[in-house]
Write an enzyme that holds these catalytic residues in place. Structure first.
Site, PDB file in Angstrom:
ATOM      1  N   GLY A 388       0.820  -1.208   0.000  1.00 30.26           N
ATOM      2  CA  GLY A 388       0.000   0.000   0.000  1.00 30.26           C
ATOM      3  C   GLY A 388       0.852   1.256   0.000  1.00 30.26           C
ATOM      4  O   GLY A 388       1.938   1.302  -0.600  1.00 30.26           O
ATOM      5  N   SER A 389       0.368   2.265   0.680  1.00 31.24           N
ATOM      6  CA  SER A 389       1.031   3.575   0.612  1.00 31.24           C
ATOM      7  C   SER A 389       2.386   3.627   1.305  1.00 31.24           C
ATOM      8  O   SER A 389       3.110   4.612   1.154  1.00 31.24           O
ATOM      9  CB  SER A 389       0.110   4.647   1.204  1.00 31.24           C
ATOM     10  OG  SER A 389      -0.997   4.855   0.348  1.00 31.24           O
TER      11      SER A 389
END
Length: 624
Positions: A388-389
């Site tokens: 993810g981020s």
């Protein structure tokens, strides 16, 4: 002149073949071939190796009535599991012969024992026969002798921490169990064990209903340390059917300490017995998981023992010795105070989770925690998830390497389309025209997917490689690392820039990404001190300081504000989509560093990184 036999397989030497070659008559037809003593020796030894006593008897002249019994006793008394034979020289006269051979017997629990012996032959009525005596088993054996053996295992060596202090030791535990015939109420027993020790009632039922459980025998349920035993005994002892037994066990500093990593020790299983080899036997205590299993033979050493011959008079002769070898400690990189802080940070987390900490300067693993304890999967090492981020640390390094500054102007719309795929921000956020610092701190997806399209060919792949993606390394236990497949199109490149698509990483690897951001150089993580010096790579020149500034902004003003009270903490949140559904479920991530220790927190299916993973990270960092 040698033949070699192993459970029926043999190789006959060229010299032996020449001895057996037939003569040709004057009429050109082969003359009858006489079976020689070497042939008989080969057949006898092959039958011995295969346990074919009937064939052995047929080769012996005037065999003793207990021929088979003597061979069987020899095998049973020494626990021989296999025998291999090598033929030696042949000494032949008119009606007698002698064939020397070397026997290599594999003794269960001790290893290979080598014996040089002879087979004597007599020729009668045109045939060669074995003249058998106990000396065939061993040159010193006589009628009435018995064979025996001794075996002593050395003390098991310890797993050590990063300072060389023991993490494991032999100690005492109390087994809490039941005697089925004494139970008056199974419900009362189940309730007491659940209330005091958290034992699931279904586990008690499964144990008591298992095949072979005797109503008269003690049935173990759970092992506890003496301190806990003293606490629970007053409540458990009055319950009819519950009993206690003391035993020695292999202990760690605290219950559950680095359980998945250090592993368990217990009685060898049938499957492991086959894997570990002949120096092990039933009843041995061995490593069953983790480092204890991975380095079992190094930690356990080799058993010592003797092969003995006892005369009817009581005289004992030692026929062979196994010197043995002590176990060797295995030094890990774990630091107990860091491990305990990591475990405490995950207290109360009910979903599957992992926390990893590494030394930012070296890659040495300081803590590894996987939850829940009762599941064997070591998520910290082997679980692979979309980052993810948190991957925006890598994407930002690529942008910084191309000359972008932390205050460079960027745009953060609510949605953006790349390659026909729509990308959105968390909860529909939009910051309009802003700066790189803000879009990193608040984890703006649309800004990063747009910026990634402006990177040159291979720039994102190169940055991922600098952070160890697609780099093989040896941790000391299985760990697949991280992968960044080359994007197939613009849409996949955009997804990869925010840690989605086909990008995968272990929690351990993402801790190494945070470590690289702090130190300026990625180091492959390692769990054993002997594995230091693995692959490493420097970040692009000039990117370390601005990357650290971006990660500090996450905590001071962005999605990681829940940890703002921890001085010096920097990091990056991640909310990684996976699976199917609407909306998609998400893993909660936070990676960060503080004062030379980098770490990663993952809560599987936990939701939002800033809300779920950051408080855990804050507890961990504050404890350090």
């Amino acid at each position: 002149m040698r033949g070699v036999f192993w459970r029926g397989w043999r190789v006959v030497s060229v010299a032996a073949a020449l001895m057996l070659a037939s003569c040709v008559s004057v009429r050109g037809r082969p003359a009858p071939v006489e079976t020689g003593p070497l042939d008989v020796a080969q057949d006898y030894l092959r039958a011995w190796g295969e346990g074919d006593f009937a064939s052995m008897r047929r080769a012996v002249v005037e065999p003793p009535a207990d021929l088979e019994a003597q061979h069987q006793r020899f095998r049973d008394e020494l626990r021989i599991i296999a025998s291999r034979f090598e033929l030696g020289r042949v000494e032949r006269e008119e009606d007698s012969a002698l064939v020397t051979f070397r026997a290599l017997h594999v003794l269960r629990g001790l290893g290979e024992w080598e014996v040089d012996s002879t087979l004597r032959f007599v020729r009668r009525e045109g045939r060669w026969w074995v003249r058998w005596s106990p000396a065939v088993l061993h040159p010193e054996a006589r009628e009435g002798d018995r064979f025996s053996r001794t075996r002593t295992r050395p003390a098991r060596a310890s797993l050590l921490d990063g300072r060389g202090h023991p993490l494991t030791r032999e100690g005492e535990v109390i087994t809490i169990g039941v005697e089925p015939r004494r139970i008056q109420s199974r419900a009362a027993v189940a309730s007491a064990l659940q209330a005091r020790l958290g034992v699931d009632p279904s586990r008690l039922d499964k144990t008591l209903n298992a095949p072979g459980v005797s109503p008269e025998h003690f049935v173990p349920i759970i092992d506890v340390r003496p301190a806990l035993y003293q606490q629970v005994r007053p409540a458990l002892a009055p319950v009819p059917g519950i009993f206690f037994r003391r035993k020695s066990a292999w202990l760690t500093p605290e219950e559950g300490f680095a359980a998945h990593t250090l592993g368990r020790v217990g009685e060898v299983t049938a499957e492991l017995l086959e894997q570990l080899g002949p120096t092990y036997q039933r009843g041995d205590t061995v490593g069953l998981s983790g480092l204890e299993l991975a380095h079992e033979q190094r930690l356990a050493g080799l058993p010592s023992g003797e092969v003995r011959l006892t005369r009817p008079s009581g005289e004992v002769r030692v026929l062979g010795r196994f010197a043995g070898a002590p176990g060797t400690p295995v030094r890990t990189t774990l630091l107990p105070e860091v491990q305990l802080a990591a475990e405490a940070a995950l207290d109360g987390v009910t979903q599957p989770a992992a926390l990893v900490a590494v030394d930012s300067r070296t890659g040495a693993i300081l803590a590894l925690v996987s939850r829940p304890l009762e599941q064997p999967l070591n998520r910290a090492l082997t679980g692979r998830y979309p980052p993810g981020s948190t991957f925006k640390v890598v994407t930002s390094e690529a942008l910084l390497a191309r000359g972008m500054g932390v205050d460079a102007a960027v745009s953060c719309p609510a949605t953006v389309s790349v390659g026909g795929k729509a990308f959105r921000n968390f909860e529909g956020e939009a910051f309009g025209n802003t700066r790189l610092r803000q879009v990193f701190a608040h984890s703006c997806n649309t800004a990063f997917v747009t910026l990634a399209t402006g990177l040159g060919t291979g720039a994102l792949e190169d940055a991922a490689h600098r952070f160890g993606f697609d780099v093989a390394y040896n941790v000391g236990l299985p760990s697949p690392g991280a992968s960044f497949p080359v994007p197939r199109d613009d849409a996949e490149r955009a997804a990869a820039a925010i840690g989605q698509g086909r990008v995968l990483a272990t929690p351990l690897h993402m801790a190494s990404v945070a470590a690289a951001a702090e130190s300026g150089r990625w180091h492959s993580p390692y769990l054993l001190t002997e594995l230091s010096g693995g692959p490493s790579a420097s970040l692009a020149p000039g990117t370390r300081a601005p990357l650290q500034a971006l990660m500090r902004a996450v905590v001071s003003e962005g999605s990681g504000r829940a940890a703002v009270g921890v001085m010096g903490l920097a990091g990056k949140t991640g909310t990684a989509e996976f699976g199917t559904g609407a909306p998609l479920p998400t893993h909660a991530w936070f990676i960060g560093f503080r004062q030379g220790i980098a770490f990663a927190v993952l809560v599987e299916g936990g939701g939002v990184g800033g809300r779920v993973a950051v408080p855990i990270a804050a507890r961990f960092a504050a404890a350090l």
